[in-house]
Design an enzyme around this catalytic site. Sequence first.
Site, PDB file in Angstrom:
ATOM      1  NE  ARG A  48      -3.636  -2.522   0.262  1.00 39.25           N
ATOM      2  CZ  ARG A  48      -3.564  -3.498  -0.080  1.00 39.25           C
ATOM      3  NH1 ARG A  48      -2.412  -4.049  -0.898  1.00 39.25           N
ATOM      4  NH2 ARG A  48      -4.467  -4.458   0.074  1.00 39.25           N
TER       5      ARG A  48
ATOM      6  CD  GLU B 208      -6.175  -0.151   2.031  1.00 38.19           C
ATOM      7  OE1 GLU B 208      -6.457  -0.140   0.746  1.00 38.19           O
ATOM      8  OE2 GLU B 208      -6.180  -0.939   2.897  1.00 38.19           O
TER       9      GLU B 208
ATOM     10  CB  SER C 158      -9.975  -2.526   3.281  1.00 38.47           C
ATOM     11  OG  SER C 158     -10.820  -3.586   3.029  1.00 38.47           O
TER      12      SER C 158
END
Length: 341
Positions: free
Chosen positions: A167, A337, A241
């Site tokens: 990420r 995230e 998410s």
Amino acid sequence: MFHLTLPMKDYANYNLQKHNTFGIDVQCQRFVEYNSIEEAQALVRLLTPADEPILILGGGSNLLLTKDYKGTVIHSGIKFLKQLDDEHVQCGSGFGWDDFVDFCCNHQLYGAENLSIIPGEVGASAVQNIGAYGAEAKDLIDTVEVVEIATGEVKTFTNAECAYSYRQSKFKNEWRDKFLVTSVTYKLSKTYEPKLDYGNIRRALADKNITTPSVHELRQTITEIRNAKLPDTKIVGNAGSFFMNPIVSTEKYLTLVEQFGDLPHYTIDDTHEKIPAGWLIDQCGWKGKNLGKAGVYDKQALVLVNLGGATGSEIVKLYQTIQHDVKQKFDINIYPEVNIK
């Protein structure tokens, strides 16, 4: 404030509610959308200190806006897909990510199928290194074409130059807000090698009596799995998410097993394990709970939701409370995230 008229969208005091999937009702000082490399070059050469700070926005599916943005939001409207040869596909940064995946699956180009129905646009894949079900964008990205904001110059970066990791990329760190992505070129495979060992893919296929899925069967199965645990952003505001799955040392993982028994994990290497953040949050009792108008989705604890009229600050209070509880119970830090502004 004076701006030359450009053949692109250019609005003052623009509402961003439709540009973030959380559905947070905030405005920006200026909103500009470029539709070509030339427009991107013209735009950056006209920016002044009065336009700062700058926020480069994709589909808004990985973003939490906490207040009105006192600066300029820049969005790519470059939408094209071009198959360059047997393995390479180039997409404009404003092209829909899942439309790219769909094209690949329909043209015997393999490797993107596990990344089905991830919301957002192609440009974000190069910035966020999006991933799901054992696949990541970095496994496919060949080159990224950009316009440098400081100079207006067109540059092309290789996959290696972008320094991708879980990420992460240079675009999220030392290159943050320095480039406008105009297109991404991906290298796919002509050989179909399905990845079935992540999450509950095999179990879902077994429920259909499928052992060796075609690429379309795999894409459909992953789509069904995601739809079953992720709310439709058109109905319930969310950014998918919210937290990254923490990676811990094998020693730390074994300590957790001693304390809590067997727990889900994915081996990264000989010394590291990845633990699902959703499981940690669920174990803290947060699934289906809420603080005011901000809540945790009742089907997937990794997803935070806007229950209707939530402010960005309410989402922040919720995620920070969850972070605290996970740290208290497991001595593990979990981090968003989602990009928070």
